[in-house]
Write a protein that holds these residues in place. Structure first.
Motif, short mmCIF file in Angstrom:
data_model
loop_
_atom_site.label_atom_id
_atom_site.label_comp_id
_atom_site.label_asym_id
_atom_site.label_seq_id
_atom_site.Cartn_x
_atom_site.Cartn_y
_atom_site.Cartn_z
N ALA A 1 -0.63 10.50 2.27
CA ALA A 1 -1.74 9.79 1.62
C ALA A 1 -3.06 10.54 1.75
CB ALA A 1 -1.87 8.37 2.18
N PRO A 2 -3.12 11.82 1.31
CA PRO A 2 -4.41 12.51 1.33
C PRO A 2 -5.35 11.88 0.31
CG PRO A 2 -2.79 13.84 0.18
CD PRO A 2 -2.06 12.65 0.73
N THR B 1 8.05 9.29 1.56
CA THR B 1 7.15 8.15 1.41
C THR B 1 7.91 6.94 0.86
OG1 THR B 1 5.45 9.78 0.89
CG2 THR B 1 4.85 7.48 0.62
N GLU C 1 2.64 7.45 -6.20
CA GLU C 1 1.67 8.50 -6.46
C GLU C 1 2.18 9.87 -6.03
OE1 GLU C 1 -2.24 7.06 -5.53
OE2 GLU C 1 -2.93 9.11 -5.19
N ALA D 1 1.43 4.38 -2.68
CA ALA D 1 1.32 5.79 -2.30
C ALA D 1 2.58 6.56 -2.68
CB ALA D 1 1.04 5.92 -0.81
N ALA E 1 0.84 -1.21 0.00
CA ALA E 1 0.00 0.00 0.00
C ALA E 1 0.87 1.25 0.00
CB ALA E 1 -0.94 0.00 1.21
N VAL E 2 1.93 1.25 0.80
CA VAL E 2 2.76 2.46 0.87
C VAL E 2 3.63 2.59 -0.38
CG1 VAL E 2 4.43 3.77 2.22
CG2 VAL E 2 2.67 2.45 3.38
#
Ligand SMILES: Cc1cc2nc3c(=O)[nH]c(=O)nc-3n(C[C@H](O)[C@H](O)[C@H](O)COP(=O)(O)OP(=O)(O)OC[C@H]3O[C@@H](n4cnc5c(N)ncnc54)[C@H](O)[C@@H]3O)c2cc1C
Lengths: 376, 320
Positions: free
Chosen positions: B318-319, B246, B240, B237, B233-234
């Protein structure tokens, strides 16, 4: 309205209405105060239209992506305007009503919940039924006037404030397990209901035991069909592990930020701080992709148990760090700030219990995601 | 890259990684255009290749290309890159008066290079030197994971003898990209360990039942999946938001996740997993070494904590 536009206009509106939205400075931050504050914030955000975004028009919403709801809860939580646990019950119960209630019932009731006119609760657990939800025994029998409900629920969050309850009842044989369960939408002021608040470890009577003695519930208050209660419950859980969880993550982020401000220099170990922050990154990144799947119309399922494990782990890690960094305040402080940290630390101990325990989540991951077969 | 192209790309990479490792894999990657794809479709090229290398226990010198791609230096394409020393993400070079001191690692391909690129910290930025490989001491590493083919690099070179010298302001970006590559490789290795242990749990019978029925076994494997999905998941992110912070978190979670996978899966595999008859040990060894490249989970975690304590504020990660 897209997310960026929503974010901008909501942030502006929150800035401008800061004064009206803030809790009464004289309030003591008791659960009563928090409930009053919640009702006020919901009413104001509903009237300004923000609370209606992301909900379907047939229940009084203005349509749009569920991401708008996720952002609204995040903004209200991280500005400290609402307490996320009580706010997020809406995210758990409204979708259930939309999916399973008769359309007229949903159209009447859901706006009351969104506007903060009403509080609802979730009556699943019983004295003899915790993790093994399918063994519940609170009974509903058919009579000429409707269902007649007799039995007991326990640890029902906010039942003492609630106007309605999403209630799981046994309508099949005693051994019909998950097949013989029916979900009902019950008025909490019905004759025959007695609610007794329970003191909790963290000092707020967050939940109650609820007794039902021949309580009459009209048939049109059945959610789904008779015997479909298990699906109602199972479909509700992914909601609990998506938008509500995103709000909780925003809250944890806000609290970790406050801890960094509040902890005296030298009290926190860099490695511990780094690890907790990483857990929050993981939680937010995971929960964000779940939010996006929900918004894209995907059906959420057992993979949300991973989100639930992450939020429970992160919550306890954040407040373990609080107990390290603010040890004096948490252990012996009696000022309001210390009292709040202590209450939150104690509440975090429940994160691995409510909404399916940490062990139950791992059972689901093993059976449903890793295909390891039945565990019985 | 659209869905169809991505599938074709992945299939051809999978074929290359299944059939080759080391030098032959480097040749295969060049031939199938991975290096070009790296510039145009960095995300796909890096995530797919490195996850495959991790899950199939292959190695290559692709990390050199990753550094070349993000540093964008005007150097001969045949130059190899010196990586940071074990456990660290700081540049491998240090300028000390008239000398350049070099301490770092290299991929297996470095042994065949004539020229190496050494990035060194200068006052406010990083500079890159071209250093003849002959001026450095290159030691092929056996260590924990001999098949990875790492090379230990050291030496002190007179600075005046070196040309050209170019500013390399993109070192943090190069570190971030390398961390993402290694993060995917670690996730790949962890997923294979989980699958090996999962299959074993379903097949191995004790006390008259497959051990997959024992909750202690099930929960270890569940814990492993949670660790892998956190890292994944990270990583997503980080691609992204493009932020070095991050990427470092993703690398740390992937490293720690792979260690968690190794611990739980080894316990489930028990005796057979302790032998070289079983392939588990290859993945466990690799995970331990990859965790140390471009910042170990331990050091990255401590550095993040130190930074947060210094600034006393959390970035809004992660907004939505
Ligand atoms: C703050 C809070 C709010 C709550 N709010 C609500 C609410 O609004 N509505 C509602 O209906 N309920 C609510 N609950 C109740 C909650 O859902 C239950 O506590 C929970 O489901 C666990 O049930 P139990 O407490 O009976 O524990 P048990 O099920 O008795 O479990 C005891 C221990 O045994 C473990 N265990 C049980 N079965 C297994 C298994 N198969 N494998 C491995 N380990 C197992 C559990 O993980 C746990 O550690 C709330 C609880 C708390 C703490």
């Amino acid at each position: 309205m897209d997310l960026d536009e929503f974010r901008r206009s909501l942030d502006d509106w929150l800035d401008q209405n800061e004064h009206d939205l803030r809790a009464d400075p004289a309030a003591k931050d008791t659960l009563d105060d928090q409930m009053a504050q919640l009702a006020k914030v919901k009413r104001l955000t509903y009237e300004a239209g923000f609370m209606r975004r992301g909900w379907p028009e047939r229940v009084g919403g203005l349509g749009g992506s569920s991401l708008l709801r996720a952002y609204l809860g995040e903004a209200l939580t991280s500005r400290g305007l609402v307490e996320p646990g009580i706010y997020s019950l809406t995210e758990v119960l409204a979708p259930t009503m939309i999916d399973y209630a008769r359309p007229e019932l949903a159209a009447t009731m859901v706006p009351r919940l969104l506007r903060g006119d009403e509080t609802w609760c979730q009556g699943f657990s019983e004295p003899g039924t915790g993790s093994n939800l399918a063994s519940l025994s609170c009974r509903a029998t058919r009579t000429e006037d409707g269902w007649s409900v007799t039995g007991q629920k326990v640890w029902t969050s906010l039942a003492q404030y609630a106007d309605r309850c999403v209630l799981l009842t046994r309508t099949g044989d005693a051994d019909s397990a998950h097949r013989g369960i029916t979900a009902l939408f019950v008025d909490m002021d019905s004759p025959g209901i007695v609610v007794r608040p329970i003191e909790t470890m963290h000092g707020a009577p967050e939940f109650s035991e609820v007794f039902f003695d021949g309580v009459v519930v009209p048939f049109e208050r059945t959610l789904g069909e008779e015997g479909q209660g298990w699906s109602v419950a199972m479909d509700l859980l992914p909601y609990e592990r998506s938008t509500a969880l995103w709000h909780r993550a925003a809250y944890l982020q806000q609290r970790l930020g406050s801890l960094l401000q509040a902890a005296p220099p030298g009290e926190l170990e860099p490695a511990d701080v780094g690890e907790v922050a990483q857990l929050l990154y993981a939680l937010r990144a995971r929960s964000r992709s779940t939010q996006r799947r929900l918004a894209a119309g995907e059906r959420l399922g057992p993979e949300t148990s991973i989100d639930k494990v992450l939020v429970a782990t992160a919550e306890q890690a954040v407040f373990d760090l609080v107990a390290d960094g603010l040890a004096t305040g948490v252990a012996v402080g009696d000022d309001p700030a210390s009292e709040r940290w202590r209450r939150e630390f104690l509440y975090s101990r429940a994160a691995t219990i409510y909404g399916g325990t940490a062990e139950i989540q791992r059972n689901i991951i093993a059976r449903r995601l890793l295909d390891l077969g039945s565990d019985r | 890259m659209d869905g169809g192209d991505r599938d074709v790309f992945e299939r051809s990479l999978r074929h290359a990684v299944e059939t080759h490792s080391g030098g032959p894999l480097d040749a295969a990657l060049l031939e199938l255009g991975w290096t070009d794809a790296l510039a145009a479709h960095t995300h796909e090229a890096v995530s797919i290749l490195f996850e495959l290398e991790g899950s199939l226990h292959a190695s290559s010198s692709a990390l050199d290309h990753v550094l070349a791609c993000s540093l964008g230096l005007d150097v001969p394409p045949t130059a190899g890159y010196v990586l940071p020393p074990l456990g660290r993400r700081s540049p491998p070079g240090a300028v000390d008066g008239a000398h350049l001191a070099v301490r770092g690692l290299g991929t297996a391909g470095l042994l065949a290079r004539e020229t190496t690129v050494v990035v060194a910290r200068a006052v406010n930025t990083e500079v890159a030197f071209l250093v003849p490989a002959a001026d450095l001491v290159l030691r092929p590493v056996r260590g924990m994971d001999p098949e990875l083919g790492l090379v230990e690099v050291s030496g002190t070179v007179a600075k005046d003898a070196l040309r050209p010298e170019v500013v390399a302001p993109s070192w943090p970006a190069a570190v971030a990209l390398a961390q993402l590559a290694l993060g995917h490789q670690l996730v790949g290795a962890a997923r294979t360990m989980l699958e090996l242990a999962r299959r074993h749990a379903l097949e191995r019978v004790q006390f008259g039942q497959p051990i997959s029925g024992f909750q202690a076994v099930r929960h270890r494997l569940a814990e492993t999946l949670v660790a892998i999905e956190s890292a994944e998941a990270v990583l997503g992110a980080a691609w992204e938001d493009g932020s070095p912070t991050t990427a470092a978190v993703a690398k740390a979670l992937a490293g720690r996740g792979a260690r968690t996978a190794a611990r739980h899966c080894q316990q489930v595999l028990a005796g057979i997993g302790f032998t070289t008859e079983h392939e588990f040990h290859h993945y466990a060894r690799r995970a331990l070494v990859l965790d140390e490249l471009f910042g170990s989970s331990r050091s990255l975690t401590r550095e993040l904590g130190t930074e947060l304590l210094a600034t006393r504020r959390l970035p809004d990660f992660a907004p939505l």
